[in-house]
Write an enzyme that holds these catalytic residues in place. Structure first.
Site, short mmCIF file in Angstrom:
data_model
loop_
_atom_site.label_atom_id
_atom_site.label_comp_id
_atom_site.label_asym_id
_atom_site.label_seq_id
_atom_site.Cartn_x
_atom_site.Cartn_y
_atom_site.Cartn_z
N LYS A 78 0.83 -1.21 0.00
CA LYS A 78 0.00 0.00 0.00
C LYS A 78 0.86 1.25 0.00
O LYS A 78 0.53 2.24 -0.65
CB LYS A 78 -0.96 -0.01 1.19
CG LYS A 78 -2.09 -0.99 0.98
CD LYS A 78 -3.26 -0.78 1.89
CE LYS A 78 -4.39 -1.73 1.51
NZ LYS A 78 -5.38 -1.90 2.52
N LYS A 104 -4.37 -10.11 -7.21
CA LYS A 104 -5.65 -10.70 -6.76
C LYS A 104 -6.82 -9.81 -7.19
O LYS A 104 -6.67 -8.59 -7.34
CB LYS A 104 -5.64 -10.92 -5.25
CG LYS A 104 -5.63 -9.65 -4.44
CD LYS A 104 -6.05 -9.88 -3.00
CE LYS A 104 -6.32 -8.52 -2.37
NZ LYS A 104 -6.93 -8.46 -1.11
N LYS A 129 -11.49 -5.22 -4.56
CA LYS A 129 -12.60 -4.28 -4.57
C LYS A 129 -12.23 -3.08 -5.43
O LYS A 129 -11.16 -2.53 -5.31
CB LYS A 129 -12.90 -3.80 -3.16
CG LYS A 129 -13.29 -4.91 -2.20
CD LYS A 129 -14.09 -4.32 -1.08
CE LYS A 129 -14.15 -5.24 0.12
NZ LYS A 129 -13.09 -4.95 1.09
P1 AMP Z 1 -10.96 -7.18 2.00
O1 AMP Z 1 -11.58 -7.00 0.67
O2 AMP Z 1 -9.48 -6.91 1.96
O3 AMP Z 1 -11.67 -6.51 3.12
O4 AMP Z 1 -11.07 -8.74 2.29
C1 AMP Z 1 -12.16 -9.32 2.94
C2 AMP Z 1 -11.99 -10.82 2.95
O5 AMP Z 1 -12.05 -11.32 1.60
C3 AMP Z 1 -10.62 -11.28 3.51
O6 AMP Z 1 -10.81 -12.48 4.23
C4 AMP Z 1 -9.82 -11.53 2.27
O7 AMP Z 1 -8.79 -12.46 2.49
C5 AMP Z 1 -10.87 -12.05 1.29
N1 AMP Z 1 -10.50 -11.75 -0.10
C6 AMP Z 1 -10.33 -10.52 -0.64
N2 AMP Z 1 -9.97 -10.62 -1.94
C7 AMP Z 1 -9.91 -11.94 -2.23
C8 AMP Z 1 -9.60 -12.69 -3.41
N3 AMP Z 1 -9.27 -12.10 -4.55
N4 AMP Z 1 -9.63 -14.04 -3.34
C9 AMP Z 1 -9.96 -14.67 -2.18
N5 AMP Z 1 -10.27 -14.02 -1.03
C10 AMP Z 1 -10.25 -12.68 -1.04
#
Ligand code: AMP
Ligand code: TRP
Length: 334
Positions: free
Chosen positions: A114, A197, A200
């Site tokens: 980041k 990956k 969002k």
């Molecule tokens: P975040 O979007 O960073 O708040 O992630 C929320 C949850 O979704 C966390 O447990 C992440 O590890 C999971 N997550 C986010 N992006 C991915 C992805 N591309 N593949 C699998 N899990 C994800």
């Protein structure tokens, strides 16, 4: 009672990556771990480590809670709440900062990534201490398990280290949590750039399928997903990473092994597979969206969040009071 804890940041539009890596896993656990209690929250305090627009953030927080419920989270078994409504998260976060070293935080790869991207806009102190707040979110409730995607593994290791250090110094107090990372689907990749990956982002982004996309959008994104010129159906994440990513999505949504998906489409080109995958994903998300629309405008959502806040607070308040006494804060008891 044994517990499971997890959370998602309301920092952008939820994607299929969140759904497969975190949300779906959480819902599955609810049906397999029948004697556990579940705590699940919208990590809004984490979202503000980077700039947010107030009204948008508030809407997204509600959306995330509604999506969890739409995906099948059972409010009778899960304490669902907004992190910022349980003040003890911030309080325990501070207490744990006093047991965390700069060097540990400097090693966090998510922070380093980041910093590289956000250098021009400035890096907040909270972005640096973020993993400590996450540790507080978790060990506050003494869970055995924390279902997350692969990218959170390092944060979970730090959480364990902080908890172990605290216990060594002050006596057994926190349960040491285990991360639960799905064997397939723990890292869904971007459809356009398989080296990163799926994350969002804007709904217009071609690389990420959001949970709000309609069939045409999903079809277009999957159709244009980067694959390879080998042209043979095979699950090979090294040589055919784009295809392997699509096979993974198919396998998780279709309740199959990747190899079963390969067998099903053996000898066919990628086009038919992609078309079928789009239908599969759109059906799953269509059901999700229908439930989401019923929930988002209902008073039930607020009632669930109110009750979640009360229950979470009850646990958190006692835990933090005890924690403060261990450390030596407060007055001498007469
Ligand atoms: P975040 O979007 O960073 O708040 O992630 C929320 C949850 O979704 C966390 O447990 C992440 O590890 C999971 N997550 C986010 N992006 C991915 C992805 N591309 N593949 C699998 N899990 C994800
Ligand atoms: N940091 C997590 C993410 O970006 C979200 C999160 C915050 C979380 N607190 C948590 C996940 C506690 C699990 C448990 O995805």
């Amino acid at each position: 009672m044994k517990r499971v804890v997890s959370g998602i940041k309301p920092s952008g539009t939820l994607t299929l990556g969140n759904y497969i890596g975190a949300i779906k896993q959480f819902v599955n656990l609810q049906s397999t771990l029948s004697d556990y209690e579940f705590f699940l929250f919208v990590a809004d305090l984490h979202a503000i480590t980077v700039p947010q627009e107030a009204a948008v953030l508030r809407k997204r927080s509600r959306d995330v809670a509604a999506m969890y419920l739409a995906a099948g989270v059972d409010p009778n078994r899960t304490v669902l709440f907004l992190q910022s409504e349980v003040k003890e998260h911030a309080e325990l976060g501070y207490l744990l900062q006093c047991s965390t070293y700069m060097g540990e935080l400097e090693r966090m790869t998510q922070y380093k990534d980041k910093v590289r991207v956000k250098k021009e806009t400035g890096i907040t102190a909270a972005l640096f201490t973020y993993p400590v707040l996450m540790a507080a979110d978790i060990i506050m409730y003494d869970p055995e398990f924390v279902p997350v995607g692969d990218d959170q593994k390092q944060h979970l290791e730090l959480t364990r280290d902080i908890a172990i250090r605290f216990n060594n110094k002050y006596g057994d107090f926190f349960t040491i949590p285990e991360p639960l990372i799905p064997t397939i689907g723990s890292r869904i990749m971007d459809l356009q750039d398989v080296s990163k990956k799926m994350s969002k982002s804007d709904e217009s982004d071609k690389g990420a399928i959001t949970l709000y996309d309609d069939f045409e959008t999903i079809h277009r994104k999957i159709r244009s997903a980067v694959t390879d010129s080998i042209g043979i159906m095979k699950y090979d994440p090294i040589k055919q990473p784009g295809l392997a990513n699509l096979i993974t999505i198919y396998a998780v949504i279709g309740h199959m092994d990747p190899e079963e998906v390969v067998t099903k489409y053996q000898g066919q080109g990628y086009a038919q597979f992609k078309d079928d995958l789009a239908v599969l994903v759109a059906n799953e998300l269509g059901t999700l969206q229908n439930r989401y629309h019923e929930i988002i405008d209902s008073g039930t959502l607020d009632a669930i969040l109110d009750s979640g806040r009360e229950k979470a607070h009850e646990y958190a308040f006692r835990k933090v009071e005890k924690c403060k006494r261990k450390i030596g804060l407060g007055r001498i008891k007469k």
